[in-house]
Design a protein around this motif. Structure first.
Motif, short mmCIF file in Angstrom:
data_model
loop_
_atom_site.label_atom_id
_atom_site.label_comp_id
_atom_site.label_asym_id
_atom_site.label_seq_id
_atom_site.Cartn_x
_atom_site.Cartn_y
_atom_site.Cartn_z
N TYR A 62 -4.87 -16.97 11.54
CA TYR A 62 -4.65 -18.40 11.72
C TYR A 62 -6.00 -19.13 11.68
N PRO A 63 -6.17 -20.06 10.76
CA PRO A 63 -7.46 -20.75 10.64
C PRO A 63 -7.71 -21.77 11.73
N ARG A 64 -6.68 -22.07 12.53
CA ARG A 64 -6.78 -23.07 13.60
C ARG A 64 -7.35 -24.38 13.02
N SER A 65 -8.29 -25.01 13.69
CA SER A 65 -8.74 -26.33 13.24
C SER A 65 -9.59 -26.27 11.98
N PRO A 141 -5.66 -37.64 31.71
CA PRO A 141 -5.62 -37.16 30.33
C PRO A 141 -4.84 -38.13 29.44
N SER A 142 -5.23 -38.20 28.19
CA SER A 142 -4.54 -39.09 27.25
C SER A 142 -4.39 -38.41 25.90
N GLN A 143 -3.44 -38.90 25.12
CA GLN A 143 -3.25 -38.35 23.78
C GLN A 143 -4.42 -38.70 22.87
N LEU A 144 -5.00 -39.88 23.04
CA LEU A 144 -6.14 -40.26 22.20
C LEU A 144 -7.35 -39.39 22.48
N ALA A 145 -7.51 -38.91 23.73
CA ALA A 145 -8.67 -38.10 24.08
C ALA A 145 -8.57 -36.68 23.56
N HIS A 146 -7.37 -36.23 23.19
CA HIS A 146 -7.19 -34.88 22.65
C HIS A 146 -8.02 -34.72 21.38
N ASN A 147 -8.65 -33.57 21.23
CA ASN A 147 -9.57 -33.38 20.09
C ASN A 147 -8.88 -33.45 18.74
N CYS A 148 -7.55 -33.35 18.71
CA CYS A 148 -6.81 -33.43 17.45
C CYS A 148 -6.16 -34.78 17.20
N SER A 149 -6.49 -35.79 18.01
CA SER A 149 -5.80 -37.07 17.87
C SER A 149 -6.08 -37.73 16.53
N GLY A 150 -7.24 -37.49 15.94
CA GLY A 150 -7.53 -38.07 14.63
C GLY A 150 -6.59 -37.54 13.57
N LYS A 151 -6.35 -36.23 13.59
CA LYS A 151 -5.42 -35.63 12.63
C LYS A 151 -4.01 -36.17 12.84
N GLY A 199 -2.16 -25.34 18.82
CA GLY A 199 -2.18 -25.79 20.20
C GLY A 199 -1.80 -27.26 20.36
N CYS A 200 -1.99 -28.06 19.31
CA CYS A 200 -1.66 -29.48 19.36
C CYS A 200 -0.25 -29.75 18.88
N GLY A 201 0.48 -28.70 18.44
CA GLY A 201 1.85 -28.86 17.99
C GLY A 201 2.02 -28.92 16.49
N THR A 202 0.94 -29.01 15.73
CA THR A 202 1.02 -29.10 14.28
C THR A 202 1.37 -27.73 13.69
N PRO A 203 2.21 -27.68 12.64
CA PRO A 203 2.46 -26.40 11.98
C PRO A 203 1.16 -25.75 11.51
N LEU A 204 1.05 -24.46 11.73
CA LEU A 204 -0.15 -23.69 11.42
C LEU A 204 0.25 -22.51 10.55
N PHE A 205 -0.43 -22.36 9.42
CA PHE A 205 -0.03 -21.38 8.43
C PHE A 205 -1.01 -20.21 8.38
N GLY A 206 -0.46 -18.99 8.27
CA GLY A 206 -1.28 -17.80 8.18
C GLY A 206 -1.81 -17.60 6.78
N ILE A 207 -3.13 -17.49 6.65
CA ILE A 207 -3.79 -17.28 5.37
C ILE A 207 -4.87 -16.22 5.56
N SER A 208 -5.62 -15.91 4.52
CA SER A 208 -6.72 -14.96 4.65
C SER A 208 -8.06 -15.69 4.72
N LEU A 209 -9.07 -15.01 5.22
CA LEU A 209 -10.42 -15.57 5.20
C LEU A 209 -10.89 -15.82 3.78
N HIS A 210 -10.57 -14.92 2.88
CA HIS A 210 -10.93 -15.09 1.48
C HIS A 210 -10.31 -16.38 0.94
N GLY A 211 -9.03 -16.60 1.25
CA GLY A 211 -8.37 -17.81 0.80
C GLY A 211 -8.99 -19.06 1.40
N LEU A 212 -9.37 -19.01 2.67
CA LEU A 212 -9.99 -20.15 3.33
C LEU A 212 -11.32 -20.49 2.68
N ALA A 213 -12.12 -19.47 2.34
CA ALA A 213 -13.39 -19.72 1.67
C ALA A 213 -13.17 -20.31 0.28
#
Length: 334
Positions: A62-65, A141-151, A199-213
């Motif tokens: 999982y590449p996470r963020s 705590p607030s939704q705007l303060a969450h580190n993923c709020s921009g996404k 962790g922020c609720g967004t769908p997260l897709f399994g890929i390879s490190l090679h694919g991410l690069a």
């Protein structure tokens, strides 16, 4: 169009298995190794060939963020059209500083929306200085303060621009997330192995490190005015939005001309240089302290001058021999 930008058809999904990780970073105390962080890493030449592979670069993970630049490309492809600073925020894991919260508010306002449209959790700022200040003044705590709020803000704004309902934008079958998956598969050159929730609720897709690069290489080599180039340019023009004033990703992008870099939880990092040299790695135990020394070693192998990176080297942490190719001076004792 650059030959490196032309990708083969999407290949089979990366296999889901326990990765065969190898030592990436050593923890030294005095003259002894006190601990070792294992992981896997890949470094690609500008032409896309694997220059260095450590551990298991083909297993699904999982590449996470570190997936956020790809998610931002998907949104631009779908119709998101905002200023560069807001586009950089869309690809960010921001620190929760005032400029980030203000930018997320501005991003939502471009579609006449506010924080009520967000579906990410409420959180305190990621930056420890900002977090301490919030606690001192009893701020909640607030939704705007969450580190993923921009996404998340960019996702609801994209839905508004296209005419999609945004109340269920986190559903993997929502048109936005279908578009995100298609973009990730296109950029990585492989089908997603699995899908879960980040962790922020967004769908997260399994890929390879090679694919991410491969994906981050496509961003920096993309033609002018393409969605890929727009995201890469926005992140490099506004590194303060991508992370924060006290974060290494931001300071490294300022120190290394043309560097594109994005970190992710659980010890994930991706980076690319203007010539197309790209890298991706995952620290097996998720320890963030191992991320920076591994990144510095791979950047030196990519051609970045060691003296440019020397101020960032953490004391007592050194890349393992597997990550050191042409610059053994990186193993000097702290």
């Amino acid at each position: 169009m650059s030959q490196s930008y032309l990708m083969p058809p999407v290949a089979d999904a990366a296999p889901m298995r326990v990765p065969a990780h190898e030592p990436l970073v050593e923890v030294w105390r005095g003259e002894m190794v006190e601990g070792v962080h294992h992981g896997s890493a890949v470094l690609l030449d500008p032409d896309g060939r694997v220059r260095l592979a450590v551990g298991d670069i083909e297993a699904a993970f999982y590449p996470r963020s570190a997936a956020k630049p790809m998610q931002a490309v998907a949104m631009v492809r779908a119709g998101l059209d905002v200023s560069d600073d807001l586009l950089a925020l869309a690809a960010s894991s921001h620190s929760g500083e005032p400029l980030h919260l203000a930018a997320a508010t501005r991003l939502l306002a471009t579609a006449g929306l506010d924080a009520d449209a967000l579906r990410n959790p409420s959180e305190l700022p990621y930056d420890p200085v900002e977090r301490e200040a919030w606690l001192r003044f009893d701020r909640l705590p607030s939704q705007l303060a969450h580190n993923c709020s921009g996404k998340h803000a960019a996702m609801v704004v994209t839905c508004a621009a296209v005419g999609w309902a945004h109340d269920r934008y986190l559903d993997p079958m929502h048109p936005l997330q279908v578009a995100v998956r298609a973009t990730i598969e296109d950029l990585t050159g492989q089908r997603a192995a699995t899908v879960t929730a980040d962790g922020c609720g967004t769908p997260l897709f399994g890929i390879s490190l090679h694919g991410l690069a491969r994906a981050v290489q496509r961003l920096v080599l993309a033609p002018d005015d393409s969605p890929e180039q727009r995201v890469a340019a926005a992140m490099r023009r506004h590194p303060e939005m991508v992370a924060g004033s006290r974060r290494d990703v931001t300071t490294l992008m300022r120190a290394v001309p043309g560097l594109l870099a994005k970190d992710g939880f659980e010890g994930v990092q991706v980076a690319a240089l203007p010539d197309g040299s790209s890298l991706a790695f995952k620290v097996a135990d998720g320890a963030d302290r191992a991320r920076l020394p591994a990144l510095l070693a791979l950047l030196v192998d990519s051609g970045v001058a060691p003296d440019v990176l020397a101020p960032f080297a953490p004391t007592g942490l050194r890349p393992s021999g597997a990550l050191i190719q042409t610059h053994p001076d990186l193993r000097e004792k702290p």
